[in-house]
Design a protein around this motif. Structure first.
Motif, PDB file in Angstrom:
ATOM      1  N   GLY A   9       0.791  -1.223  -0.106  1.00 56.77           N
ATOM      2  CA  GLY A   9      -0.111  -0.162   0.066  1.00 56.77           C
ATOM      3  C   GLY A   9       0.773   1.229  -0.042  1.00 56.77           C
ATOM      4  N   LEU A  18      -0.472   0.528  -8.224  1.00 59.28           N
ATOM      5  CA  LEU A  18       0.082  -0.244  -7.077  1.00 59.28           C
ATOM      6  C   LEU A  18      -0.202  -1.537  -7.041  1.00 59.28           C
ATOM      7  CD1 LEU A  18      -1.060   2.186  -3.918  1.00 59.28           C
ATOM      8  CD2 LEU A  18       1.309   1.745  -4.827  1.00 59.28           C
ATOM      9  N   LEU A  20      -0.543  -4.871  -4.272  1.00 58.53           N
ATOM     10  CA  LEU A  20      -0.663  -5.179  -3.197  1.00 58.53           C
ATOM     11  C   LEU A  20      -0.571  -6.721  -3.147  1.00 58.53           C
ATOM     12  CD1 LEU A  20      -4.062  -3.603  -1.910  1.00 58.53           C
ATOM     13  CD2 LEU A  20      -1.738  -2.899  -1.992  1.00 58.53           C
ATOM     14  N   THR A  91      -9.330   5.001  -2.283  1.00 60.28           N
ATOM     15  CA  THR A  91      -8.789   5.143  -1.098  1.00 60.28           C
ATOM     16  C   THR A  91      -9.418   4.572  -0.197  1.00 60.28           C
ATOM     17  OG1 THR A  91      -8.065   7.338  -1.878  1.00 60.28           O
ATOM     18  CG2 THR A  91      -8.209   6.883   0.594  1.00 60.28           C
ATOM     19  N   VAL A 121      -4.271   2.398   1.236  1.00 66.07           N
ATOM     20  CA  VAL A 121      -3.925   2.745  -0.008  1.00 66.07           C
ATOM     21  C   VAL A 121      -4.659   4.291  -0.286  1.00 66.07           C
ATOM     22  CG1 VAL A 121      -4.586   2.299  -2.749  1.00 66.07           C
ATOM     23  CG2 VAL A 121      -4.014   0.706  -1.112  1.00 66.07           C
TER      24      VAL A 121
END
Length: 125
Positions: A9, A18, A20, A91, A121
């Protein structure tokens, strides 16, 4: 002792990416379905993506379909969530979970019995 540890994150600008990771230990998870959920402030935890034990079947929330990809590496007992084209509404704290009594994935959070601690995140506009 079953443990799920998320990582990857962080803070990213809108449109960024991103990945994870969720590393599982304490048991062989290759026969179980695994999922990703997220929870934004003031909101309930929601389904993001899930994958069955073989990796041959996946499911996604409509809000992330086409942008996120879930996949697993059974040799590493790890499941990943690749997130592209991130939006501010992505988010949240992201949690991975494992469904030890079912090899098929499910969208319901109460179908999963082990959870990680979560990873934040944050997507800036």
């Amino acid at each position: 002792q079953v443990q799920l540890v998320e990582s990857g994150g962080g803070l990213v600008q809108a449109g960024g990416s991103l990945r994870l990771s969720c590393a599982a230990s304490g048991r062989t998870f290759s026969s179980y379905a695994m999922g990703w959920f997220r929870q934004a402030p003031g909101k309930e935890r929601e389904f993001v993506a899930a994958i069955n034990w073989s990796g041959g079947s996946t499911g996604y929330a409509d809000s992330v379909k086409g942008r996120f990809t879930i996949f697993r590496d059974k040799t590493k007992n790890t499941v990943y969530l690749q997130m592209n084209s991130l939006k501010p509404e992505d988010t949240a704290v992201y949690y991975c979970a494992v469904r030890t009594y079912g090899s098929t994935w499910n969208k319901r959070s109460d179908e999963y019995d082990y959870w990680g601690q979560g990873t934040q995140v944050t997507v800036s506009s």
